[in-house]
Enzyme design. Structure first.
Site, PDB file in Angstrom:
ATOM      1  N   ASN A  13       0.880  -1.169   0.000  1.00 49.22           N
ATOM      2  CA  ASN A  13       0.000   0.000   0.000  1.00 49.22           C
ATOM      3  C   ASN A  13       0.918   1.219   0.000  1.00 49.22           C
ATOM      4  OD1 ASN A  13      -1.784   2.059   0.484  1.00 49.22           O
ATOM      5  ND2 ASN A  13      -2.340   1.413   2.560  1.00 49.22           N
ATOM      6  N   LYS A  15       0.151   4.265  -0.427  1.00 46.34           N
ATOM      7  CA  LYS A  15      -0.478   5.489   0.106  1.00 46.34           C
ATOM      8  C   LYS A  15      -0.170   6.672  -0.824  1.00 46.34           C
ATOM      9  CE  LYS A  15      -0.183   3.346   4.594  1.00 46.34           C
ATOM     10  NZ  LYS A  15      -0.122   3.450   6.043  1.00 46.34           N
ATOM     11  N   HIS A  99      -9.589   1.467   4.418  1.00 42.28           N
ATOM     12  CA  HIS A  99      -8.341   1.640   5.166  1.00 42.28           C
ATOM     13  C   HIS A  99      -8.603   2.604   6.330  1.00 42.28           C
ATOM     14  CE1 HIS A  99      -4.282   2.769   6.226  1.00 42.28           C
ATOM     15  NE2 HIS A  99      -3.907   1.636   5.662  1.00 42.28           N
ATOM     16  N   GLU A 101      -6.995   4.956   7.439  1.00 48.14           N
ATOM     17  CA  GLU A 101      -6.719   6.370   7.133  1.00 48.14           C
ATOM     18  C   GLU A 101      -7.905   7.008   6.412  1.00 48.14           C
ATOM     19  OE1 GLU A 101      -2.922   5.691   5.260  1.00 48.14           O
ATOM     20  OE2 GLU A 101      -2.099   5.135   7.211  1.00 48.14           O
ATOM     21  N   GLU A 171      -5.947  -4.986  10.175  1.00 44.14           N
ATOM     22  CA  GLU A 171      -4.935  -3.971  10.454  1.00 44.14           C
ATOM     23  C   GLU A 171      -5.277  -3.239  11.756  1.00 44.14           C
ATOM     24  OE1 GLU A 171      -2.701  -2.734   6.691  1.00 44.14           O
ATOM     25  OE2 GLU A 171      -4.452  -1.467   6.819  1.00 44.14           O
ATOM     26  N   GLY A 177       1.931   2.129  10.720  1.00 45.66           N
ATOM     27  CA  GLY A 177       2.909   3.208  10.607  1.00 45.66           C
ATOM     28  C   GLY A 177       3.586   3.581  11.910  1.00 45.66           C
ATOM     29  N   SER A 217       2.801  -2.320  10.321  1.00 47.74           N
ATOM     30  CA  SER A 217       4.245  -2.422  10.586  1.00 47.74           C
ATOM     31  C   SER A 217       4.813  -3.813  10.294  1.00 47.74           C
ATOM     32  CB  SER A 217       4.568  -1.992  12.019  1.00 47.74           C
ATOM     33  OG  SER A 217       4.173  -0.641  12.221  1.00 47.74           O
TER      34      SER A 217
HETATM   35  P1  PGA Z   1       2.514   0.147   7.625  1.00 50.61           P
HETATM   36  O1  PGA Z   1       1.099   0.419   6.905  1.00 50.61           O
HETATM   37  O2  PGA Z   1       3.020  -1.166   7.085  1.00 50.61           O
HETATM   38  O3  PGA Z   1       3.370   1.289   7.248  1.00 50.61           O
HETATM   39  O4  PGA Z   1       2.234   0.059   9.087  1.00 50.61           O
HETATM   40  C1  PGA Z   1       0.190  -0.603   6.692  1.00 50.61           C
HETATM   41  C2  PGA Z   1      -1.047  -0.064   6.063  1.00 50.61           C
HETATM   42  O5  PGA Z   1      -1.416   1.088   6.351  1.00 50.61           O
HETATM   43  O6  PGA Z   1      -1.703  -0.749   5.261  1.00 50.61           O
END
Ligand code: PGA
Length: 257
Positions: A13, A15, A99, A101, A171, A177, A217
């Site tokens: 992803n 982003k 997601h 976000e 997630e 993140g 992560s």
């Molecule tokens: P990350 O993000 O691996 O940077 O924690 C995962 C995601 O948002 O899908």
């Protein structure tokens, strides 16, 4: 993972990172590091404007291109939105929906996630449906109830045939993140719980066939242990998917029997 019954998927992803012009060198570097035999499906989800470049350059390593979001509407006067048909037309095979976000910064509800998943399925795109609890919910011991609600709502009105195209990504919000990964046991427990929720709705066979990914992560160091769990069928990877060498290590971590 359980490769006998379901697909292993390593999905990046990106982003709002990278540029279309960076895809060719990225894929070249990835290719140099990928194993010769493929033990998983590789997907890279990018901003929609970069999908054509991903389709073009990703072909050689059999990377499936994906979007990061979609409109719930089929077409019409929705300035700035991108439809499932438009994603399919430029070659997207997958698309992330729900997601955390998008839920947080754009107020997306579980009902909307359900509508978006259905819009994608109608155009032959596999939705990667994201679910996951906040830290407060985990601390209140609400994780499974909350995630079960999210999964049920997201899959509402989706039949068993369409379910075969769906991917669920667990997630935990507190792990995204932050560098704070869920332990393999925590991730397995929730992924197993998600499969149980799906089993209740659709029965044993469809539930056994759904790929459930872990995200939050996941990186080159912890991927192997997470992927060794029986109900974790891959990863949705943010930060580490921007680094071709790290991403290739995660792909290699699917090669375990
Ligand atoms: P990350 O993000 O691996 O940077 O924690 C995962 C995601 O948002 O899908």
């Amino acid at each position: 993972m359980n490769r006998k019954y379901r697909k292993t998927i390593i999905a990046g992803n990106w982003k709002m990172n990278m540029l279309a012009s960076e895809i060719k060198p990225f894929v070249e570097q990835l290719k140099e590091n990928l194993p010769k035999t493929k033990t998983c499906e590789i997907v890279l989800c990018t901003p929609a404007v970069m999908i054509p470049a991903m389709v073009k350059y990703g072909k050689e390593c059999k990377i499936a291109a994906g979007g990061e979001d979609v409109s719930k509407f089929e077409k019409g006067a929705y300035t700035g939105e991108i439809s499932a048909a438009q994603l399919a037309d430029v070659g997207a095979k997958y698309c992330i929906v729900g997601h955390s976000e998008r839920r947080e910064y754009h107020g997306e509800s579980d009902m909307l996630v359900n509508e978006k998943a259905k819009a994608l399925l109608a155009k032959g795109i596999s939705p990667i449906i994201c679910v996951g609890e906040s830290l407060a919910q985990r601390e209140m011991d609400l994780t499974m109830e909350y995630v079960a609600y999210q999964v049920k709502t997201a899959l509402s009105g989706i039949d068993a045939t369409q379910l075969r195209r769906c991917v669920i990504a667990y997630e935990p919000i507190w792990a995204i993140g932050t560098g704070k990964t869920a332990t393999a046991e925590q991730a397995q427990e929730v992924c197993e719980g998600i499969r149980a929720v799906i089993r209740k709705i659709y029965g044993a066979r469809p539930a056994r066939a759904v790929s459930i990914l872990y995200g939050g992560s996941m990186n080159a160091k912890n991927a192997e242990e997470l992927l060794a769990q029986p109900d974790i069928d891959g990863g949705l990877i943010g930060g580490a998917s921007l680094k071709p060498v790290d991403f290739s290590v995660i792909v290699k971590a699917t090669d375990q029997d």
